[in-house]
Enzyme design. Structure first.
Site, mmCIF file in Angstrom:
data_model
loop_
_atom_site.group_PDB
_atom_site.id
_atom_site.type_symbol
_atom_site.label_atom_id
_atom_site.label_comp_id
_atom_site.label_asym_id
_atom_site.label_seq_id
_atom_site.Cartn_x
_atom_site.Cartn_y
_atom_site.Cartn_z
ATOM 1 N N ASP A 26 0.637 -1.046 0.140
ATOM 2 C CA ASP A 26 0.428 0.310 -0.094
ATOM 3 C C ASP A 26 0.991 1.075 -0.071
ATOM 4 O O ASP A 26 0.209 2.153 0.456
ATOM 5 C CB ASP A 26 -0.742 0.079 0.871
ATOM 6 C CG ASP A 26 -2.012 -0.901 1.028
ATOM 7 O OD1 ASP A 26 -2.127 -1.778 0.414
ATOM 8 O OD2 ASP A 26 -2.725 -1.538 1.887
ATOM 9 N N GLU A 74 -4.872 -1.170 -1.572
ATOM 10 C CA GLU A 74 -5.914 -1.272 -0.705
ATOM 11 C C GLU A 74 -7.347 0.054 -1.864
ATOM 12 O O GLU A 74 -6.434 0.916 -1.708
ATOM 13 C CB GLU A 74 -6.233 -0.582 0.716
ATOM 14 C CG GLU A 74 -7.083 -0.599 1.204
ATOM 15 C CD GLU A 74 -7.400 -0.380 2.892
ATOM 16 O OE1 GLU A 74 -6.576 0.244 3.165
ATOM 17 O OE2 GLU A 74 -8.794 0.480 3.036
ATOM 18 N N LYS A 130 -6.453 -4.803 -3.125
ATOM 19 C CA LYS A 130 -7.143 -5.412 -1.917
ATOM 20 C C LYS A 130 -8.921 -4.474 -1.868
ATOM 21 O O LYS A 130 -7.875 -3.412 -1.512
ATOM 22 C CB LYS A 130 -6.372 -5.532 -0.790
ATOM 23 C CG LYS A 130 -5.446 -4.785 -0.606
ATOM 24 C CD LYS A 130 -4.908 -5.785 0.488
ATOM 25 C CE LYS A 130 -3.914 -4.244 0.787
ATOM 26 N NZ LYS A 130 -4.593 -3.664 2.392
ATOM 27 N N VAL A 158 2.908 0.217 4.433
ATOM 28 C CA VAL A 158 2.021 1.272 5.919
ATOM 29 C C VAL A 158 0.595 0.908 5.363
ATOM 30 O O VAL A 158 0.913 0.022 4.660
ATOM 31 C CB VAL A 158 2.482 3.096 4.956
ATOM 32 C CG1 VAL A 158 3.593 3.127 5.106
ATOM 33 C CG2 VAL A 158 1.672 2.851 3.404
ATOM 34 N N CYS A 163 -2.390 -2.819 7.652
ATOM 35 C CA CYS A 163 -2.398 -3.035 6.584
ATOM 36 C C CYS A 163 -0.969 -4.284 6.762
ATOM 37 O O CYS A 163 -1.087 -5.322 6.384
ATOM 38 C CB CYS A 163 -2.570 -2.418 5.366
ATOM 39 S SG CYS A 163 -4.351 -1.802 4.991
ATOM 40 N N GLN A 203 7.009 -13.291 22.197
ATOM 41 C CA GLN A 203 6.567 -14.596 22.047
ATOM 42 C C GLN A 203 7.421 -16.031 20.949
ATOM 43 O O GLN A 203 6.482 -16.613 20.822
ATOM 44 C CB GLN A 203 4.989 -14.974 22.330
ATOM 45 C CG GLN A 203 4.448 -14.102 23.027
ATOM 46 C CD GLN A 203 2.768 -14.315 22.676
ATOM 47 O OE1 GLN A 203 2.128 -15.211 23.336
ATOM 48 N NE2 GLN A 203 1.909 -12.774 22.535
HETATM 49 N N1 TIU Z 1 -2.797 0.617 3.940
HETATM 50 C C1 TIU Z 1 -3.398 0.860 4.939
HETATM 51 O O1 TIU Z 1 -2.596 0.880 6.438
HETATM 52 N N2 TIU Z 1 -4.318 1.424 5.169
HETATM 53 C C2 TIU Z 1 -5.477 2.316 6.224
HETATM 54 O O2 TIU Z 1 -6.194 2.975 6.290
HETATM 55 N N3 TIU Z 1 -4.160 2.368 7.748
HETATM 56 C C3 TIU Z 1 -4.396 3.604 8.223
HETATM 57 O O3 TIU Z 1 -3.900 3.618 9.410
HETATM 58 N N4 TIU Z 1 -5.795 4.180 8.668
#
Ligand code: TIU
Length: 222
Positions: A26, A74, A130, A158, A163, A203
């Protein structure tokens, strides 16, 4: 088959470069650039931009080493038929599908939905679109990875706690060994970055391993 070892926590991880994929999660303008979904949710995108340079160097090195690379984005169909109504209200107001400065927010085909130029895919690198936070939900990524007999995923992207974590948990449950590179994953919240990484390696690698871009470079050096 080339066996390598990456220095990682909670312990070093062996991997076979021919059965390892670099997963770029993403790195879209909607999360990385001002006026995207990330910023509309109230976040400061400058906090995730520090990942770009280390992730770019890892991407370049993986390509040179002949590793399989894939990317995720996303987002949703233009008619939003694959967006759960409950997701439309996240952020407190409707953002997904509405007009932003880079086109409609998180809609496939729009400028904001696409990957930033610094980390743009090249030919031969599948892009997984996705609808959810996890890359395995309602996509063909599992099939693509198994067709290549992939065992290990090196993860950049990110955001670390959303995600990236969701995808690593999905992958871990499916039997993949995942190592996240901590300087190549970003969060809008420094405390979430810290805890998201600690939760992965706790863990005895309950979700996976944590390493960084320098250690990745050292591991794949000829
Ligand atoms: N790609 C992803 O992490 N989507 C989000 O909406 N992340 C947020 O931290 N908002």
């Amino acid at each position: 088959m080339t066996s390598k070892t990456i220095a990682a926590e909670p312990w070093d991880l062996e991997f076979d470069t021919g059965r390892t994929a670099l997963l770029m999660i993403d790195f879209q303008r909607d999360f990385m650039s001002p006026n995207g979904f990330g910023e509309m949710l109230g976040n400061d995108v400058s906090l995730v931009r520090s990942t770009i340079e280390p992730a770019r160097s890892v991407l370049e090195a993986a390509r040179k080493a002949g590793m399989f690379v894939l990317h995720t984005r996303e987002g949703h169909r233009p008619d939003l038929s694959d967006c759960p109504p409950a997701k439309l209200t996240r952020g407190g107001v409707t953002f997904i599908g509405t007009a932003g400065t880079m086109g409609r927010i998180l809609v496939r085909g729009e400028e904001g939905h696409d990957i930033i130029p610094e980390l743009y895919p090249i030919a031969g690198e599948p892009v997984i679109d996705k609808p959810g936070k996890g890359a395995f939900y309602a996509t063909d990524i599992d099939l693509i990875l198994r067709d290549r007999a992939i065992q290990t995923l090196v993860v950049c992207g990110v955001t670390t706690e959303v995600c990236v974590n969701t995808t690593m948990r999905e992958a871990n449950d499916r039997g993949f060994e995942c190592v996240v590179l901590e300087d190549c994953v970003g969060s809008y919240f420094p405390e979430f970055q810290d805890y998201a990484l600690r939760m992965i390696k706790a863990q005895g690698a309950i979700v996976g391993w944590v390493s960084n871009s320098s250690k990745f470079h050292a591991a794949i050096a000829p």
